[in-house]
Design a protein around this motif. Structure first.
Motif, short mmCIF file in Angstrom:
data_model
loop_
_atom_site.label_atom_id
_atom_site.label_comp_id
_atom_site.label_asym_id
_atom_site.label_seq_id
_atom_site.Cartn_x
_atom_site.Cartn_y
_atom_site.Cartn_z
N ASP A 70 26.18 5.86 8.30
CA ASP A 70 26.09 4.89 7.21
C ASP A 70 25.01 3.89 7.59
N ARG A 71 23.92 3.84 6.83
CA ARG A 71 22.77 3.01 7.20
C ARG A 71 22.86 1.58 6.69
N ARG A 72 24.00 1.13 6.25
CA ARG A 72 24.09 -0.21 5.66
C ARG A 72 24.23 -1.31 6.71
N TYR A 73 23.85 -1.04 7.93
CA TYR A 73 23.98 -2.02 9.01
C TYR A 73 22.70 -2.05 9.84
N GLY A 74 22.41 -3.24 10.41
CA GLY A 74 21.21 -3.36 11.21
C GLY A 74 21.23 -2.50 12.45
N ALA A 75 22.41 -2.30 13.04
CA ALA A 75 22.60 -1.33 14.11
C ALA A 75 23.63 -0.34 13.61
N ALA A 76 23.21 0.89 13.36
CA ALA A 76 24.06 1.87 12.68
C ALA A 76 24.31 3.08 13.58
N ALA A 77 25.48 3.68 13.40
CA ALA A 77 25.82 4.89 14.16
C ALA A 77 26.87 5.66 13.39
N PRO A 78 26.88 6.97 13.50
CA PRO A 78 27.97 7.77 12.94
C PRO A 78 29.15 7.76 13.90
#
Length: 445
Positions: A425-433
Motif C-alpha cells: 500500500d503506497r499511501r505512506y511515506g515509508a511503505a511495505a507489504p
C-alpha cells in the motif's frame, strides 16, 4: 501564481539580496507556510478543536567555507537579519563540504505532482466525520469504550530562492481520520486503533470503515496470552512492516553514513537481501504522500532503486553529505531547522509475488505481529529488541492472540531473511507489504 505565494517569493528574494549586500558569497532563503484544523471527539461529544497557521523564515549564508543560518517567525527589515547571519558565518568554523547545490542540478521545470486538493472541510464536517467513526467503532460487538477519535485537514509548503538563480514553490494538502477504542472490561481490556490519511480528501477511507476496523482490531485481541520462548518465523502486518522500511531508510541516509552511525556504511554494492527484493525511493510519484518537485536545495530528485535484486545500490544524499562521500546529490535534501539534511521521500520495500494468506499457510508454528512497542533498535550495532503483540500461527492459520512477548534479532539477519508479500500500500511515506522474516527470537513464557 496567487498573490500570497508571490508575496512569500518576494520576501525570500529580499533576504537573498540583503545577504549579498551584507557580504555573503552565496545564500538561500526559505519561507515555509502551514495551516490546519482538527477536531477530536469522545463519547459523542467534541473534546477539542484547533485551527492555526504559521510562517517561518530561514536564511542560510556562506562566506568562503564558513556558513551560518538564522530563522525567524516573521521578518522585519531584511538587512538586519542578513547582517546578523553574515556576522555569524564569519566566526563559524570552516566546512569545505557545505555550499549551495550545483547549479547544473537545479530543477528547470517544476512538475505538477497533483499534491494539492482545493477541498477545505470546515470544523462542522470534521466533527461529523469523527462522530461517524466513533459510532461505527462502538457499534462493533465487544467494544466497550472510546479511546478518542479525530479528524484533521491542513496544508503546508515552502518557497525557496537561491543566490545562484533558483526560485520555486511547492505546496501539499493533507487530510486524516483516526480512531482508538477499547474492547473488553476489567483486567481483560484490549486497545487498538485504525487511521487513514491522504493528500486528497476524496482518497480518504470512509469514517465508517475506519471506525469498524478499529473496533474489530480491538475485539480480535481479547483473550491474549503469552507464547513460548524460541526461534520462530515472524510475519509482520503491513502496519508494523512500515516501521522496518523506516529503519532501512534511516540506515541508507547519507548523513548517517558520513557520521558512521549506520550499520550499512561499509555494505555499498553488497548483497544484503534476497535475490529479487527491491527497495525504491521516488520523489516524483504523482499524488505520492511524500512527493516533492524539488528538494530543500532546489534539486529535482529522480526515482532510485536503493536496493536492486537484493544489492545495496544508493544512499539518500543532500549536497553536503554527497560531497563528503565523494558523490553527487540525488535530490534528497530537506530543511531541518537551520540545516539541510538528507531524507527519504516515497520509500518502499516493493511487493513480492506471494499473497499474505499463502505466506502464512507455509508456517507450522510462528508469530503474526500486529503491533510493536518500545524503541530497542540500534542502527549502529544492528541490535533489534521490541515488545510485540499479535497472533500465534499454528498449522498455517492464525490461532490465538498473543501479547507480553519480546522479539529479538539483528537487522542484517532480518534484511537477509526477509520475504515481501504482494499487498504493498503506497499511501505512506515509508511503505511495505506484509513481510515474512525467518528465524527471529521470541521471548515469552
Amino acid at each position: 501564481m496567487d498573490r500570497a505565494t508571490q508575496e512569500l517569493l518576494d520576501r525570500a528574494s529580499a533576504l537573498v539580496e540583503a545577504a549579498k549586500r551584507a557580504g555573503a558569497d552565496a545564500s538561500d532563503a526559505v519561507v515555509a507556510r502551514s495551516s490546519g484544523r482538527s477536531v477530536s471527539v469522545r463519547h459523542g461529544k467534541v473534546e477539542a478543536t484547533s485551527s492555526g497557521e504559521s510562517d517561518a523564515f530561514s536564511l542560510r549564508v556562506f562566506v568562503g567555507n564558513r556558513t551560518a543560518s538564522i530563522t525567524a517567525n516573521k521578518v522585519g527589515e531584511p538587512a538586519d537579519l542578513a547582517a546578523r547571519a553574515v556576522a555569524m558565518a564569519r566566526v563559524a568554523p570552516e566546512n569545505p563540504f557545505e555550499g549551495l547545490a550545483d547549479s547544473a542540478l537545479l530543477a528547470k521545470n517544476i512538475r505538477d505532482l497533483e499534491l494539492v486538493d482545493t477541498v477545505e472541510p470546515d470544523s462542522g464536517q470534521l466533527t461529523r466525520d469523527a462522530l461517524a467513526m466513533e459510532e461505527a467503532a462502538l457499534g462493533v460487538k465487544g467494544v466497550t469504550n472510546s479511546g478518542g477519535v479525530g479528524a484533521s485537514a491542513g496544508a503546508g509548503g515552502f518557497v525557496l530562492v537561491t543566490s545562484h538563480g533558483f526560485c520555486g514553490q511547492t505546496l501539499s494538502s493533507r487530510f486524516s481520520r483516526s480512531c482508538s477504542v477499547v474492547a473488553g472490561d476489567g483486567t481483560a481490556m484490549e486497545r487498538d486503533y485504525d487511521y487513514t490519511s491522504a493528500l486528497h480528501f476524496a482518497d480518504l477511507e470512509t469514517s465508517a470503515d475506519v471506525g469498524a476496523r478499529a473496533g474489530a482490531r480491538a475485539v480480535r485481541r481479547l483473550g491474549a496470552r503469552q507464547a513460548g520462548t524460541g526461534r520462530v518465523d515472524v510475519v509482520f502486518d503491513p502496519r508494523v512492516a512500515r516501521g522496518i522500511a523506516g529503519h532501512l531508510a534511516g540506515m541508507v541516509n547519507g548523513a548517517a553514513v558520513v557520521r558512521r552511525t549506520s550499520l550499512l556504511r561499509d555494505h555499498m554494492g553488497q548483497k544484503i537481501m534476497r535475490s529479487g527484493v527491491r527497495v525504491s525511493d521516488d520523489p516524483l510519484r504523482v499524488r505520492g504522500v511524500a512527493s516533492r518537485p524539488f528538494d530543500g536545495e532546489g534539486v529535482e530528485g529522480k526515482a532510485l532503486d536503493i536496493i536492486e535484486d537484493g544489492v545495496l545500490r544508493n544512499w539518500l544524499l543532500s549536497s553536503a553529505s554527497a560531497r563528503e562521500l565523494g558523490l553527487e546529490t540525488n535530490g534528497r535534501g530537506v530543511r531541518a531547522g537551520t540545516s539541510v539534511v538528507p531524507a527519504s521521500t516515497n520509500f518502499a520495500i516493493e511487493a513480492g509475488d506471494v499473497a499474505p494468506a499463502d505466506m502464512i499457510k507455509t508456517i507450522k508454528n510462528g508469530f503474526y505481529v500486529s503491533e510493536l512497542f518500545g524503541h530497542g533498535v540500534d542502527f549502529v550495532t544492528g541490535q533489534y529488541s521490541r515488545g510485540a503483540s499479535g497472533f500465534w500461527i499454528e498449522n498455517g492459520e492464525l490461532s490465538y492472540p498473543v501479547s507480553g512477548v519480546t522479539l529479538g534479532s539483528d537487522l542484517l539477519h532480518m534484511f537477509a531473511h526477509l520475504t515481501p508479500a504482494n499487498d504493498l500500500d503506497r499511501r505512506y511515506g515509508a511503505a511495505a507489504p506484509t513481510l515474512l522474516i525467518e528465524g527471529m527470537t521470541l521471548a515469552g513464557k
